[in-house]
Design an enzyme around this catalytic site. Structure first.
Site, PDB file in Angstrom:
ATOM      1  N   CYS A 216      18.676   3.256  -4.549  1.00 55.07           N
ATOM      2  CA  CYS A 216      18.066   4.168  -5.507  1.00 55.07           C
ATOM      3  C   CYS A 216      16.582   4.349  -5.211  1.00 55.07           C
ATOM      4  O   CYS A 216      15.986   3.621  -4.426  1.00 55.07           O
ATOM      5  CB  CYS A 216      18.194   3.614  -6.937  1.00 55.07           C
TER       6      CYS A 216
ATOM      7  N   ASP B  87     -22.075  17.094   3.765  1.00 50.61           N
ATOM      8  CA  ASP B  87     -22.475  15.904   3.013  1.00 50.61           C
ATOM      9  C   ASP B  87     -21.223  15.233   2.470  1.00 50.61           C
ATOM     10  O   ASP B  87     -20.829  15.430   1.320  1.00 50.61           O
ATOM     11  CB  ASP B  87     -23.430  16.305   1.880  1.00 50.61           C
TER      12      ASP B  87
END
Length: 495
Positions: free
Chosen positions: A33, A456
């Protein structure tokens, strides 16, 4: 979540954040699962954990019918990692093993088949054949449950070498025959053939800020190849696809929870899509390319946690949870579009500098019509495939040079390409600057941690600098739109 006790706690809490990151199997039921499975939590001593669905299948477990673990988003690790295992997983997802075999996969990676087998098995518990087999089983289930194709055709369209291999695999993975698997699916919405379109649910992990993705795709749309229709919050993106065995047309719905450019976050687990394929063998490849385009395998929880800790980005992350960094449906196409947008088809740099990748009407339309392949049957505004690199090699200047390098393999941008090698090869071509190459690396190669030259972008944002830049751009665009919406100020009265 590397240790088993932490994974079991995720299973106990049914934590969907880890769907696709790992799988668990229950020895008493022989079922595997996803972590968020709604079934009763099994006892710890009956649970085993696997890195992939293929590893669980190889150990004799079959897929749960309630949680459909084969339909989870892919692990975000394969987007981040640039090592052999990460590159191999991206290539397997693109269907390379089905088309070229393990030998072809190894050649693309630059390793021997034995080395690739050993590394994948050691880390993931399954080799390339088993991983491709699990993927074929999922493709087969989709075709069985969404189309009316004969079972024999589905077997070969899914990539199986024989009908017997197809039957054995489906029974082993789903504990049902192909006929039973088809009968268990609702008939509503099933198409008669792939020509009528294959309905899909493209699963994603966590929140999905659909508005920014569709805004970007709408701005970049190339006439004849792409189009976006509908109002914000309910848009549909459509485009043509060049695929290994034919062509395709895809439509993906925005399906946002709230209309609006800054607040439209889709909280559900998927985007609705529909694929029209000339050859159903291309289903797996088409789906993976769409997943890369829409960045559906990302881990928004990890991205938002890291970037949200920065004072500069924190308000942006809070405003746009689940923001994605879109990739490219065709890496070579994106590279050409990035360069042509900067230089123009003539190869001369634009006086105003780089322009965004947007469909600038007649300029893109004339390029596509002159060099792109026309569809046999146009669909609305979609009339052509984007030109192949070989067809653009005659362009003058840098665009022609890049097209030639892509066509002859000097530059590789496929899912298994080494990102550093690709960047070096691009920078070696005349006319490609660092910012253009950074854009290609981020979008065409799907690198989540790109910092353009001069930007930056501090190291504190690693390994999600690409996402940080998308946050900054989205905030800037939103500010510009807000300014445009402001009513003009009345003129000051004369004194």
């Amino acid at each position: 979540m590397r240790d088993e006790e932490s994974r079991y706690e995720a299973v106990r809490s049914r934590d969907a954040r880890f769907d696709g990151e790992f799988f668990f199997a229950v020895e008493t039921t022989s079922i595997y699962c996803r972590p968020s499975c709604p079934a009763v939590t099994p006892k710890r001593h009956n649970v085993r954990f696997f890195a992939t669905a293929a590893a669980a299948q190889g150990s004799g477990f079959r897929a749960c019918r309630r949680c459909r673990p084969d339909a989870t988003p892919g692990s975000a690790d394969w987007n981040v990692r640039a090592d052999v295992v990460g590159r191999a997983m991206r290539l397997i997802g693109d269907g390379v093993v089905d088309r070229e075999g393990v030998a072809g996969l190894a050649v693309r990676l630059g390793y021997s088949a034995r080395q690739v087998q050993r590394q994948l098995t050691a880390e993931l518990g399954a080799g390339p054949v088993a991983l491709a087999r699990a993927q074929r089983a999922h493709t087969a289930r989709v075709l069985l449950q969404t189309t009316g194709l004969p079972v024999t055709e589905i077997a070969f369209a899914s990539g199986f070498a024989s009908v017997r291999q197809f039957n054995d695999t489906v029974r082993a993975v789903y504990a049902q025959t192909p006929t039973q698997l088809r009968a268990a699916a609702p008939r509503q919405g099933r198409t008669a053939a792939p020509g009528a379109g294959i309905p899909l649910r493209l699963a994603h992990r966590g929140p999905y800020h659909a508005a920014t993705v569709f805004d970007l795709l709408e701005r970049e749309a190339v006439p004849g190849v792409e189009e976006v229709s509908g109002p914000p919050g309910r848009r549909t993106y459509r485009r043509t696809l060049r695929l290994p065995h034919g062509t395709g047309i895809v439509a993906v719905d925005e399906r946002a929870a709230v209309a609006g450019r800054s607040s439209a976050v889709h909280p559900g687990g998927w985007l609705d899509a529909r694929l029209h394929l000339t050859d159903p063998r291309d289903l797996t490849t088409a789906v993976q390319r769409l997943r890369r385009l829409f960045d559906l395998d990302a881990d928004p929880y990890a991205v938002d946690e890291r970037l949200g800790a920065d004072p500069r980005l924190a308000p942006l992350v809070a405003a746009r949870p689940g923001l994605r960094a879109p990739g490219a449906a065709d890496p070579e196409e994106y590279a050409m579009r990035a360069l042509v947008s900067r230089t123009g088809p003539s190869g001369s740099p634009r006086a105003s500098g780089p322009l965004p990748l947007r469909g600038r009407g007649r300029a893109w339309e004339s390029l596509v019509r002159a060099h792109g392949k026309a569809l046999d049957a146009p669909c609305g505004g979609l009339t052509h495939l984007f030109p192949e690199p070989a067809a653009l090699a005659e362009l003058p200047g840098p665009p022609g040079t890049l097209a030639t390098a892509l066509a002859d393999g000097t530059v590789r941008l496929d899912p298994g390409a080494d990102r550093d090698d690709a960047q070096a090869a691009l920078l070696a071509l005349p006319g490609l600057d660092g910012r253009t190459v950074a854009a290609i690396r981020a979008r065409a190669l799907g690198d989540p941690d790109v910092a353009p030259p001069g930007a930056d972008v501090p190291d504190a944002w690693r390994p999600w600098r690409t996402y940080a830049l998308h946050h900054l751009r989205a905030a800037e665009e939103s500010h510009v739109l807000d300014q445009r919406r402001q009513p003009p100020r009345p003129p000051a009265p004369h004194r």
